[in-house]
Scaffold this motif. Structure first.
Motif, mmCIF file in Angstrom:
data_model
loop_
_atom_site.group_PDB
_atom_site.id
_atom_site.type_symbol
_atom_site.label_atom_id
_atom_site.label_comp_id
_atom_site.label_asym_id
_atom_site.label_seq_id
_atom_site.Cartn_x
_atom_site.Cartn_y
_atom_site.Cartn_z
ATOM 1 N N THR A 279 10.631 14.129 2.388
ATOM 2 C CA THR A 279 11.022 15.462 2.828
ATOM 3 C C THR A 279 12.500 15.655 2.542
ATOM 4 O O THR A 279 13.322 14.794 2.878
ATOM 5 N N LEU A 280 12.843 16.779 1.903
ATOM 6 C CA LEU A 280 14.240 17.054 1.598
ATOM 7 C C LEU A 280 14.477 18.552 1.559
ATOM 8 O O LEU A 280 13.542 19.345 1.425
ATOM 9 N N ASN A 281 15.719 18.956 1.686
ATOM 10 C CA ASN A 281 16.107 20.358 1.626
ATOM 11 C C ASN A 281 16.434 20.753 0.186
ATOM 12 O O ASN A 281 17.075 19.985 -0.543
ATOM 13 N N VAL A 282 15.996 21.943 -0.200
ATOM 14 C CA VAL A 282 16.326 22.470 -1.530
ATOM 15 C C VAL A 282 16.893 23.873 -1.357
ATOM 16 O O VAL A 282 16.416 24.659 -0.531
ATOM 17 N N ASN A 283 17.920 24.183 -2.124
ATOM 18 C CA ASN A 283 18.531 25.508 -2.113
ATOM 19 C C ASN A 283 18.053 26.277 -3.331
ATOM 20 O O ASN A 283 18.338 25.879 -4.468
ATOM 21 N N LEU A 284 17.308 27.352 -3.104
ATOM 22 C CA LEU A 284 16.723 28.128 -4.185
ATOM 23 C C LEU A 284 17.451 29.458 -4.320
ATOM 24 O O LEU A 284 17.915 30.033 -3.330
ATOM 25 N N VAL A 285 17.531 29.929 -5.572
ATOM 26 C CA VAL A 285 18.233 31.170 -5.876
ATOM 27 C C VAL A 285 17.286 32.094 -6.624
ATOM 28 O O VAL A 285 16.670 31.694 -7.627
ATOM 29 N N ALA A 286 17.142 33.340 -6.147
ATOM 30 C CA ALA A 286 16.274 34.319 -6.801
ATOM 31 C C ALA A 286 16.704 34.500 -8.250
ATOM 32 O O ALA A 286 17.896 34.622 -8.560
ATOM 33 N N GLY A 287 15.723 34.518 -9.143
ATOM 34 C CA GLY A 287 16.010 34.699 -10.564
ATOM 35 C C GLY A 287 16.351 33.424 -11.292
ATOM 36 O O GLY A 287 16.568 33.445 -12.515
ATOM 37 N N GLN A 288 16.412 32.305 -10.580
ATOM 38 C CA GLN A 288 16.740 31.032 -11.210
ATOM 39 C C GLN A 288 15.632 30.014 -10.949
ATOM 40 O O GLN A 288 14.859 30.134 -9.999
ATOM 41 N N THR A 289 15.587 28.986 -11.833
ATOM 42 C CA THR A 289 14.654 27.875 -11.648
ATOM 43 C C THR A 289 15.450 26.613 -11.369
ATOM 44 O O THR A 289 16.308 26.216 -12.166
ATOM 45 N N ILE A 290 15.214 26.012 -10.229
ATOM 46 C CA ILE A 290 15.876 24.778 -9.824
ATOM 47 C C ILE A 290 14.933 23.611 -10.095
ATOM 48 O O ILE A 290 13.725 23.710 -9.860
ATOM 49 N N THR A 291 15.490 22.517 -10.600
ATOM 50 C CA THR A 291 14.704 21.309 -10.835
ATOM 51 C C THR A 291 14.991 20.283 -9.750
ATOM 52 O O THR A 291 16.159 19.968 -9.479
ATOM 53 N N GLN A 292 13.948 19.772 -9.137
ATOM 54 C CA GLN A 292 14.089 18.740 -8.103
ATOM 55 C C GLN A 292 13.032 17.669 -8.347
ATOM 56 O O GLN A 292 11.844 17.860 -8.060
ATOM 57 N N ASN A 293 13.470 16.550 -8.915
ATOM 58 C CA ASN A 293 12.564 15.416 -9.100
ATOM 59 C C ASN A 293 12.483 14.618 -7.807
ATOM 60 O O ASN A 293 13.443 14.563 -7.026
ATOM 61 N N VAL A 294 11.353 13.968 -7.584
ATOM 62 C CA VAL A 294 11.132 13.233 -6.338
ATOM 63 C C VAL A 294 10.531 11.869 -6.666
ATOM 64 O O VAL A 294 9.622 11.764 -7.496
ATOM 65 N N ASN A 295 11.059 10.834 -6.027
ATOM 66 C CA ASN A 295 10.521 9.476 -6.156
ATOM 67 C C ASN A 295 9.932 9.045 -4.822
ATOM 68 O O ASN A 295 10.603 9.102 -3.787
ATOM 69 N N LEU A 296 8.677 8.629 -4.854
ATOM 70 C CA LEU A 296 7.996 8.196 -3.634
ATOM 71 C C LEU A 296 7.922 6.676 -3.572
ATOM 72 O O LEU A 296 7.704 6.011 -4.593
ATOM 73 N N ILE A 297 8.075 6.149 -2.373
ATOM 74 C CA ILE A 297 8.014 4.711 -2.147
ATOM 75 C C ILE A 297 6.592 4.339 -1.732
ATOM 76 O O ILE A 297 6.053 4.904 -0.772
ATOM 77 N N PRO A 298 5.962 3.405 -2.443
ATOM 78 C CA PRO A 298 4.597 3.021 -2.054
ATOM 79 C C PRO A 298 4.558 2.290 -0.727
ATOM 80 O O PRO A 298 5.471 1.533 -0.376
ATOM 81 N N ILE A 299 3.500 2.539 0.046
ATOM 82 C CA ILE A 299 3.287 1.841 1.306
ATOM 83 C C ILE A 299 2.710 0.460 0.999
ATOM 84 O O ILE A 299 1.742 0.355 0.229
ATOM 85 N N PRO A 300 3.237 -0.620 1.577
ATOM 86 C CA PRO A 300 2.670 -1.955 1.317
ATOM 87 C C PRO A 300 1.203 -2.001 1.726
ATOM 88 O O PRO A 300 0.861 -1.697 2.876
ATOM 89 N N PRO A 301 0.314 -2.392 0.831
ATOM 90 C CA PRO A 301 -1.114 -2.419 1.172
ATOM 91 C C PRO A 301 -1.484 -3.693 1.935
ATOM 92 O O PRO A 301 -0.745 -4.676 1.960
ATOM 93 N N TYR A 302 -2.635 -3.651 2.573
ATOM 94 C CA TYR A 302 -3.199 -4.844 3.198
ATOM 95 C C TYR A 302 -4.705 -4.814 2.994
ATOM 96 O O TYR A 302 -5.293 -3.779 2.667
ATOM 97 N N GLN A 303 -5.351 -5.948 3.162
ATOM 98 C CA GLN A 303 -6.770 -6.097 2.872
ATOM 99 C C GLN A 303 -7.595 -6.091 4.159
ATOM 100 O O GLN A 303 -7.182 -6.639 5.188
ATOM 101 N N LEU A 304 -8.755 -5.476 4.068
ATOM 102 C CA LEU A 304 -9.735 -5.489 5.157
ATOM 103 C C LEU A 304 -11.082 -5.896 4.577
ATOM 104 O O LEU A 304 -11.537 -5.314 3.592
ATOM 105 N N GLN A 305 -11.702 -6.902 5.195
ATOM 106 C CA GLN A 305 -13.048 -7.305 4.783
ATOM 107 C C GLN A 305 -14.055 -6.746 5.783
ATOM 108 O O GLN A 305 -13.915 -6.908 6.994
#
Length: 780
Positions: A417-443
């Motif tokens: 979650t992050l804040n972005v400032n947008l301007v009418a008539g313009q295109t803003i680029t905001q790339n996002v990197n997500l951190i994977p959740i450590p997995p675990y096993q269930l039998q």
């Protein structure tokens, strides 16, 4: 300092005074008060002096309103006609053309006397003598002097092309295109775009030779009910509406007619069931009439990123039906727009168009750099939530400048979650990197109760709000699942020939193993596909396994309560609440069970829940709901219902003793059939769920009961249940979710505590006399 201050404000001016979109009401005309009429569609006309007029179709005639002074509109002409809920105007030069589905023909009005005179001449045109027609649904006129009539009561109701150049008051028919019914259309530069509403697709035609239209391409639309179509200014994109509850305005790239592709679709408010009616293209903007949402404007500068700018609601409520705004005309030079609300009247609006504030970017895995497809991207307050494409890219935006909260989420990753400032008539680029959740096993281990033998091919479904895990046990009765969230899950395990198990469980990395023991028997709540087959010839409404889709005044809003999850068998699972969209039509559909037996039960009962609806209006009914039990040699009718059944659907539980009905030594099958044959069409729906074979009747479980006077607490609970409201000696039973009775005793007000320590965690039903209450035992 003064110099710097001055330059600072010069720098800010372009941003501070950027145009912002707005849509405001100038005035309103109540046609109920004026003519006792409802409104249909609306068009516009501008005379040689620049005066602007609305040409208004009403249920009782045609109205012309001078809206030059938007705050003080004046009706200048009224021409009564036959009563009809369809009246559609269009304009060519100084002439208005009005179609109606009353048999009045095509009304033609000479507008040239305006504004000096309101004494306007009109004629009715009904086609050539050799091929007359009396009614039509809509029309469109092109700048080169041709009118296109759609949905006339001649032939298939396709397109009739009229030449208006010789005499606008006496058109000459010069061509037709009639392989399919056409509901609406648009023509530009000898290219005709038409919507085939009942066939669910649009066509693009070359009409340079009006006598010989050439089909160039066709394309189905998302909800297969193609109402209208309008091309972009450059002709590279078309926009369509499906006149279906909950449908979208869709954008198609038609730059290559051999590879037409859907590039975006939007709703006014995502997840609602309002119907979009007519979309229009004004420059780089879409102006759409939505029935109960009024007028909605989208920015279409980037057709792959349609952004809602704003709206004006002409209708006070919100319904999934045909209530509210029928049409809009947004093409006046003054940027006025007129909106025709069916019961609300004519709204004169002032629109200031301005580009949206656009946002795009790419979503990646922070650790590996891999792009993430199908990540959810949402802006606080935005009309739509977007999903990243195969390249991890997204596009979204807002109608106004400002600071917004961007949330990006994908199962298996921590949300960002992050804040972005947008301007009418313009295109803003905001790339996002997500951190994977450590997995675990269930039998998950599954065994046969009593023998403790491992069960193979047992289906497993583990539900978390973010993700659903499914699996199938191997020859050792085991399945390994990779989980991410340490949280409460809903779990169900099942196999045909065994009683399913379901539970709500807290699972974390320390859980490691879950073991389940399944009792032999036959039970199916359709959480899994056990191989029920479907045959039939109905055009729509064939049996389907899935979640219930409630429809207005017909299909109920929830699955049967005894289910582990929320699946069932339904005739025609649609996507809208329209009752006639996916019901059984023009034929039958039959559901056939897998083979089963009674497992040597002493007093076997066959149990299920079902519901049936059949109603449309007066007339004969041949529509049925039929349940037949067969052993291959003998057939027994368990139920036969013949319509009409006018009340909204509700679940009813049925239980049939099998002893003596037929030879139970053979394998059995159940056949569930419903039909709505041609000739007496009705809205016909059926539902079937919670099939089981038990050693006692469960007829009372879940039947329709009066308001329950009892209360179970705590709920969820663990070691015991206290029954509040018990004041006499009453039989108390507890059933598992698969209808197995695990407790039965007499209780009174002095003994209202039930010991439940021996019960596994999961969903139970507590039967108190003839009342049934749901209770959940939590995990210890």
């Amino acid at each position: 300092m003064k110099k710097h201050f001055f330059l600072y404000w010069i720098f800010l001016l372009p941003f501070h005074f950027l145009a912002q979109f707005s849509i405001d009401s100038l005035s309103h005309i109540d046609y109920q008060a004026l003519h006792g009429a409802n409104l249909n569609d609306v068009w516009g006309y501008v005379d040689e002096l620049g005066n602007e007029y609305a040409i208004v179709g009403t249920s009782k005639g045609t109205s012309i309103v001078n809206i030059t002074n938007g705050a003080q509109p004046q009706e200048v002409f009224w021409l009564p006609g036959s009563t009809s809920i369809w009246r559609d105007p269009c304009v060519s030069g100084d002439y208005a053309y009005v179609t109606t589905e009353a048999e009045d023909g095509l009304l033609i009005i000479d507008l040239s006397p305006l504004p000096q005179s309101t004494n306007l001449t009109s004629v009715l045109y009904t086609g050539p003598a050799s091929a007359p027609w009396q009614s039509a649904h809509t029309c469109y006129t092109s700048p080169n002097g041709y009118a296109y009539i759609f949905g006339a009561n001649r032939g298939n109701g396709g397109v009739i092309i009229l030449d208006l150049n010789q005499n606008p008051m006496a058109p000459v028919e010069v061509g037709t295109y009639d392989p399919f019914y056409v509901h609406d259309g648009f023509e530009r530069n000898d290219t005709l775009y038409v919507g085939h509403i009942y066939d669910g697709f649009f066509s693009i035609l070359n009409v340079a030779d009006k006598a010989n239209p050439i089909l160039l391409a066709t394309q189905s639309t998302p909800n297969f009910f193609t109402h209208n179509i309008w091309p972009s200014a450059n002709g590279q994109v078309v926009y369509t509406t499906d006149e279906i509850s909950g449908a979208s305005v869709a954008a198609y790239d038609i730059s290559n007619l051999q590879q037409i592709s859907l590039i975006d679709k939007v709703q006014n408010n995502q997840g609602t069931f309002v119907i979009p009616h007519n979309v229009h293209v004004k420059g780089e903007y879409l102006v759409t009439s939505y029935y109960s949402d009024g007028i909605v404007v989208h920015d279409a500068h980037d057709p792959e990123n349609l952004i809602k700018l704003g709206s004006y609601d002409t209708y006070p409520g919100q319904t999934p039906g045909y209530d509210g705004c029928w049409g809009v005309y947004p093409f006046f030079p003054s940027n006025k727009a007129v909106a025709a609300d069916i019961t609300g009247g004519l709204f004169i609006l002032q629109v200031q168009y301005a580009a949206a504030a656009a946002l795009n970017g790419q979503v990646k895995n922070l650790l590996t750099g891999a792009v993430l497809e199908q990540a959810s991207v949402s802006l606080t307050g935005a009309a739509m939530t977007e999903l990243t494409n195969a390249a991890g890219q997204y596009k979204t935006g807002m109608g106004q400048s400002g600071s917004y909260v961007l949330t990006v989420n994908k199962p298996g990753f921590y949300p960002q979650t992050l804040n972005v400032n947008l301007v009418a008539g313009q295109t803003i680029t905001q790339n996002v990197n997500l951190i994977p959740i450590p997995p675990y096993q269930l039998q998950v281990q599954v065994f046969e109760a009593g023998t403790n033998l491992p069960l193979s091919n047992v289906q497993i479904e583990l539900k978390h709000p973010q993700i659903i895990h499914t699996g199938l046990t191997n020859g050792l009765g085991q399945e390994e699942l990779t989980l991410f969230y340490q949280d409460i899950y809903e779990l169900v395990v099942g196999k045909w020939g065994y009683q399913s198990k379901c539970a709500n469980l807290q699972i974390d990395a320390s859980t490691q193993t879950l073991a389940f023991y399944l009792q032999k028997g036959f039970y199916d709540d359709f959480s899994f596909d056990y191989g029920w087959s479907v045959i039939g010839d109905a055009q729509t409404g064939m049996w389907e396994r899935g979640k219930v889709n409630p429809t207005t005044q017909t299909v109920m809003g929830s699955d049967v309560e005894l289910d582990c999850f929320d699946q069932g068998m339904y005739t025609g699972i649609g996507t809208t609440p329209h009752p006639d969209a996916a019901d059984v039509d023009n034929g039958f559909t039959q559901l056939i069970s897998p083979v089963f037996n009674t497992n040597g039960l002493a007093t076997p009962y066959l149990n299920y829940a079902r519901s049936f609806f059949c109603y449309h209006g007066p007339g004969a009914f041949s529509d049925t709901f039929l349940v037949v039990l067969s052993n291959g040699l003998q057939d027994v009718v368990l139920e036969q219902i013949i319509g009409p059944q006018g009340q909204p659907m509700q679940w009813e539980y049925k239980s049939f003793p099998l002893s003596g009905l037929l030879d139970l030594n053979s394998n059995l099958q159940l056949f569930v059939r419903t039909a709505d044959y041609a000739g007496n069409p009705n809205i016909t729906e059926a539902a079937f769920d919670h099939f089981s074979i038990t050693n006692e009747s469960v007829l009372s479980v879940g039947q329709n009961n009066p308001i329950n006077p009892y209360l179970l607490q705590p709920n969820p609970g663990n070691g015991s249940i206290e029954i509040i409201g018990l004041n006499s000696l009453t039989s108390i039973s507890i059933f598992t979710a698969d209808a197995k009775c695990v407790y039965k005793q007499l209780h009174d007000e002095q003994h209202r505590i039930l010991n439940t320590q021996q019960l596994d965690s999961g969903i139970y039903w507590v039967q108190i006399g003839n009342q049934m209450l749901k209770w959940v035992k939590s995990a210890q």
